[in-house]
Write a protein that holds these residues in place. Structure first.
Motif, PDB file in Angstrom:
ATOM      1  N   LEU A 158     104.185  19.686 -85.947  1.00  0.00           N
ATOM      2  CA  LEU A 158     104.131  19.274 -84.513  1.00  0.00           C
ATOM      3  C   LEU A 158     104.389  20.565 -83.796  1.00  0.00           C
ATOM      4  O   LEU A 158     105.205  21.327 -84.123  1.00  0.00           O
ATOM      5  N   TYR A 159     103.662  20.841 -82.667  1.00  0.00           N
ATOM      6  CA  TYR A 159     104.121  22.065 -81.735  1.00  0.00           C
ATOM      7  C   TYR A 159     103.891  21.488 -80.455  1.00  0.00           C
ATOM      8  O   TYR A 159     102.879  20.982 -80.037  1.00  0.00           O
ATOM      9  N   ASN A 160     104.781  22.151 -79.519  1.00  0.00           N
ATOM     10  CA  ASN A 160     104.388  21.684 -78.065  1.00  0.00           C
ATOM     11  C   ASN A 160     104.394  22.941 -77.300  1.00  0.00           C
ATOM     12  O   ASN A 160     105.309  23.580 -76.787  1.00  0.00           O
ATOM     13  N   TYR A 161     103.033  23.380 -77.512  1.00  0.00           N
ATOM     14  CA  TYR A 161     102.790  24.528 -76.804  1.00  0.00           C
ATOM     15  C   TYR A 161     102.736  24.547 -75.250  1.00  0.00           C
ATOM     16  O   TYR A 161     102.127  23.594 -74.449  1.00  0.00           O
ATOM     17  N   SER A 162     103.098  25.612 -74.714  1.00  0.00           N
ATOM     18  CA  SER A 162     103.118  25.548 -73.243  1.00  0.00           C
ATOM     19  C   SER A 162     102.252  27.049 -73.056  1.00  0.00           C
ATOM     20  O   SER A 162     102.770  28.246 -73.354  1.00  0.00           O
ATOM     21  N   HIS A 163     101.230  27.152 -72.327  1.00  0.00           N
ATOM     22  CA  HIS A 163     100.570  28.256 -71.963  1.00  0.00           C
ATOM     23  C   HIS A 163     101.266  29.238 -70.900  1.00  0.00           C
ATOM     24  O   HIS A 163     102.052  28.369 -69.989  1.00  0.00           O
ATOM     25  N   TYR A 164     101.030  30.446 -70.958  1.00  0.00           N
ATOM     26  CA  TYR A 164     101.719  31.283 -69.777  1.00  0.00           C
ATOM     27  C   TYR A 164     100.975  31.018 -68.463  1.00  0.00           C
ATOM     28  O   TYR A 164      99.828  30.737 -68.224  1.00  0.00           O
ATOM     29  N   SER A 165     101.785  31.077 -67.262  1.00  0.00           N
ATOM     30  CA  SER A 165     101.284  30.586 -66.065  1.00  0.00           C
ATOM     31  C   SER A 165     100.926  31.858 -65.225  1.00  0.00           C
ATOM     32  O   SER A 165     101.720  32.800 -64.959  1.00  0.00           O
ATOM     33  N   ARG A 216     112.693  34.494 -69.604  1.00  0.00           N
ATOM     34  CA  ARG A 216     111.372  34.706 -70.189  1.00  0.00           C
ATOM     35  C   ARG A 216     110.569  33.270 -70.085  1.00  0.00           C
ATOM     36  O   ARG A 216     109.407  33.225 -70.292  1.00  0.00           O
ATOM     37  N   TYR A 217     111.360  32.216 -69.978  1.00  0.00           N
ATOM     38  CA  TYR A 217     110.612  30.976 -70.012  1.00  0.00           C
ATOM     39  C   TYR A 217     110.064  30.612 -68.467  1.00  0.00           C
ATOM     40  O   TYR A 217     109.473  29.734 -68.382  1.00  0.00           O
ATOM     41  N   TYR A 218     110.537  31.366 -67.535  1.00  0.00           N
ATOM     42  CA  TYR A 218     110.129  31.127 -66.538  1.00  0.00           C
ATOM     43  C   TYR A 218     108.404  31.488 -66.211  1.00  0.00           C
ATOM     44  O   TYR A 218     107.575  30.714 -65.545  1.00  0.00           O
ATOM     45  N   GLY A 219     107.819  32.227 -67.000  1.00  0.00           N
ATOM     46  CA  GLY A 219     106.662  32.572 -66.958  1.00  0.00           C
ATOM     47  C   GLY A 219     105.583  31.614 -67.712  1.00  0.00           C
ATOM     48  O   GLY A 219     104.486  31.861 -67.570  1.00  0.00           O
ATOM     49  N   PHE A 220     106.163  30.548 -68.079  1.00  0.00           N
ATOM     50  CA  PHE A 220     105.443  29.535 -68.756  1.00  0.00           C
ATOM     51  C   PHE A 220     105.306  28.374 -68.018  1.00  0.00           C
ATOM     52  O   PHE A 220     106.028  27.822 -67.245  1.00  0.00           O
ATOM     53  N   GLU A 221     103.970  27.456 -68.150  1.00  0.00           N
ATOM     54  CA  GLU A 221     103.814  26.291 -67.487  1.00  0.00           C
ATOM     55  C   GLU A 221     104.855  25.323 -67.720  1.00  0.00           C
ATOM     56  O   GLU A 221     105.365  25.194 -69.004  1.00  0.00           O
ATOM     57  N   GLU A 222     105.433  24.448 -66.741  1.00  0.00           N
ATOM     58  CA  GLU A 222     106.336  23.388 -66.967  1.00  0.00           C
ATOM     59  C   GLU A 222     105.487  22.065 -67.435  1.00  0.00           C
ATOM     60  O   GLU A 222     105.153  21.361 -66.439  1.00  0.00           O
ATOM     61  N   LYS A 223     105.188  21.917 -68.609  1.00  0.00           N
ATOM     62  CA  LYS A 223     104.460  20.792 -69.100  1.00  0.00           C
ATOM     63  C   LYS A 223     105.398  19.793 -69.588  1.00  0.00           C
ATOM     64  O   LYS A 223     104.924  18.707 -69.975  1.00  0.00           O
ATOM     65  N   GLY A 224     106.501  19.879 -70.025  1.00  0.00           N
ATOM     66  CA  GLY A 224     107.561  18.884 -70.343  1.00  0.00           C
ATOM     67  C   GLY A 224     107.547  18.399 -71.745  1.00  0.00           C
ATOM     68  O   GLY A 224     106.889  19.085 -72.584  1.00  0.00           O
TER      69      GLY A 224
END
Length: 158
Positions: free
Chosen positions: A33-40, A59-67
């Motif tokens: 399983l993986y919870n991928y979040s794309h760069y925003s 560094r996590y600020y640059g990713f979408e907030e998908k939950g």
């Protein structure tokens, strides 16, 4: 790659955020399983960060907030009996060398002592559980993953 290397030969199912593999006789099942979040693009920084900013910038600020990623699997066609469920988890708390480095103050130069510390702390979290399969020949596996989390669930007939 370590978790990918644990997958079995037969792909039983796959979809967004997961793949389920097993042996032909279904005595071994692997769920990756993986919870991928794309760069925003909206959060993209368009200037070069200084050395200090490189170490302190989130560094996590640059990713979408998908939950969170909430997923349930019904594993059918299993033999009755006892199964071992082992999970390997990599997330911001376990197995992430970046988060360990950041949490120790993001040193610009890593000493040998710090390198050994990071190396020890980058092992994935390990969880173990015994499960029983009854007359329905079915197991329900429910998991909630944090953003950026990767988890391998291994289910083996005893």
């Amino acid at each position: 790659y370590r978790l990918l290397g644990e997958l079995e030969d037969f792909v039983a199912d796959r979809g967004p955020g997961y793949i389920v593999t097993c042996t032909k006789e279904r005595k071994k099942v692997r769920i990756l399983l993986y919870n991928y979040s794309h760069y925003s693009k909206e959060r993209h920084i368009s200037y070069v960060l200084s050395d200090e900013e490189q170490r302190t910038y989130d560094r996590y600020y640059g990713f979408e907030e998908k939950g969170m990623f909430d997923v349930h699997f019904y594993l059918e066609g299993l033999e009755n009996g006892t199964y071992e469920k082992e999970s390997l988890i990599v997330n911001r708390d376990y197995g992430s060398s970046y988060d360990i480095w950041s949490g120790m103050g993001a040193p610009a130069v890593i000493t040998e002592k710090q390198r050994r510390y990071i190396e020890k702390k980058t092992e994935p979290k390990y969880e173990y559980e015994l499960l029983q399969v009854g007359d329905t020949n079915t197991l329900l596996i429910s998991v909630i993953l944090d953003i950026h989390e990767i988890r391998l669930i291994s289910i083996n007939k005893r």
